[in-house]
Design an enzyme around this catalytic site. Structure first.
Site, PDB file in Angstrom:
ATOM      1  N   TYR A 158      -1.786   0.063  10.661  1.00 45.76           N
ATOM      2  CA  TYR A 158      -1.865  -0.478   9.301  1.00 45.76           C
ATOM      3  C   TYR A 158      -0.571  -0.196   8.541  1.00 45.76           C
ATOM      4  CZ  TYR A 158      -3.455  -1.008   4.460  1.00 45.76           C
ATOM      5  OH  TYR A 158      -3.579  -1.386   3.137  1.00 45.76           O
ATOM      6  N   SER A 191       0.851  -1.180   0.000  1.00 48.65           N
ATOM      7  CA  SER A 191       0.000   0.000   0.000  1.00 48.65           C
ATOM      8  C   SER A 191       0.886   1.229   0.000  1.00 48.65           C
ATOM      9  CB  SER A 191      -0.898   0.001   1.246  1.00 48.65           C
ATOM     10  OG  SER A 191      -1.523   1.256   1.422  1.00 48.65           O
TER      11      SER A 191
END
Length: 245
Positions: free
Chosen positions: A161, A148
């Site tokens: 995250y 990501s």
């Protein structure tokens, strides 16, 4: 009578994890369109497999049996082993399974940290280790890890995250160097924000509750940062050692 085709005679096969929705779902369809055979892993094929199977039938002409949907929970050693044992041929692994919770570093419980890393890091590592055992033997293979942009840039409330994705990127870069002598390529993909059902699958944590709701939940009032304070981590990188893709 012609001989039945062997595994080597069939199109390349990719195993994709986390295919019930979102990026994994779309990846399966694109690989099928490109002529690959795909083993689509998901935790609950009985519940979620029908949608992917129906979508695959909208693709023009694909080989019979080009898509297999299998039960695969990347958090579980036995599930990963069973999925790989059931695959006759594998040329590529796409590690897509993941979760995207929201919460502050301070209030994100340790159990939630562990669960997050269990899926986003250790789940990917389980699959990489299983795939590498096959790739080394056959002398080729490709590992594609879906990371990501959060693995490069950190924003408030996404620290846990981002930490899981930074860890995945470190493991990916190390494996790329370790696997190259065996003819194995490692690819790291860093998507930006993509609207997928992963947000709906993640329960909003109590940290995001309004002040009155926080009192009802027994949480202490959130402190407001002093104005003008920017990032406090001094991150200095220079030369090849500090470079990132």
């Amino acid at each position: 009578m012609p001989e039945a085709p062997t595994a080597a005679d069939r199109p390349a096969t990719a195993l994709v994890t986390g295919t019930s929705s979102g990026i994994g779902f779309a990846t399966v369809l694109r690989l099928l369109e490109d002529g690959l055979h795909v083993v689509a892993g998901m935790r609950n094929p009985q519940r979620d497999g029908a949608g992917l199977l129906a979508a695959s039938r909208t693709i023009g002409s694909i080989d019979e049996g080009a898509l297999r949907i299998v039960a695969l929970d990347v958090d579980d050693d036995a599930s990963v082993a069973a999925a790989f044992d059931g695959i006759e041929r594998i040329d590529a692994l796409v590690n897509n399974a993941g979760t995207s919770p929201v919460g502050s570093v301070e209030e994100f419980g340790i159990d939630r940290w562990k669960a997050l890393f269990e899926t986003n890091l250790f789940g990917a590592v389980r699959c990489m280790q299983a795939a590498m055992a096959r790739f080394r033997t056959q002398g080729h293979g490709t590992v594609v890890n879906i990371s990501s942009i959060a693995g490069r840039v950190v924003v408030p409330m996404f620290g846990p995250y981002s930490a899981s994705k930074y860890a995945l990127e470190a493991a990916s870069e190390a494996l790329a160097m370790e696997a190259r002598p065996f003819g194995v390529r490692v690819v790291l993909i860093e998507p930006g924000a993509v609207r997928t059902p992963i947000q709906q699958k993640t329960t909003p944590p109590p940290h995001l509750a309004l002040p009155g709701e926080r009192q009802e939940l027994g949480l202490r009032p959130r402190l407001r940062p002093r104005p003008g304070l920017g990032p406090v981590v001094d991150r200095r990188r220079g030369g090849a050692a500090g470079a990132r893709r």
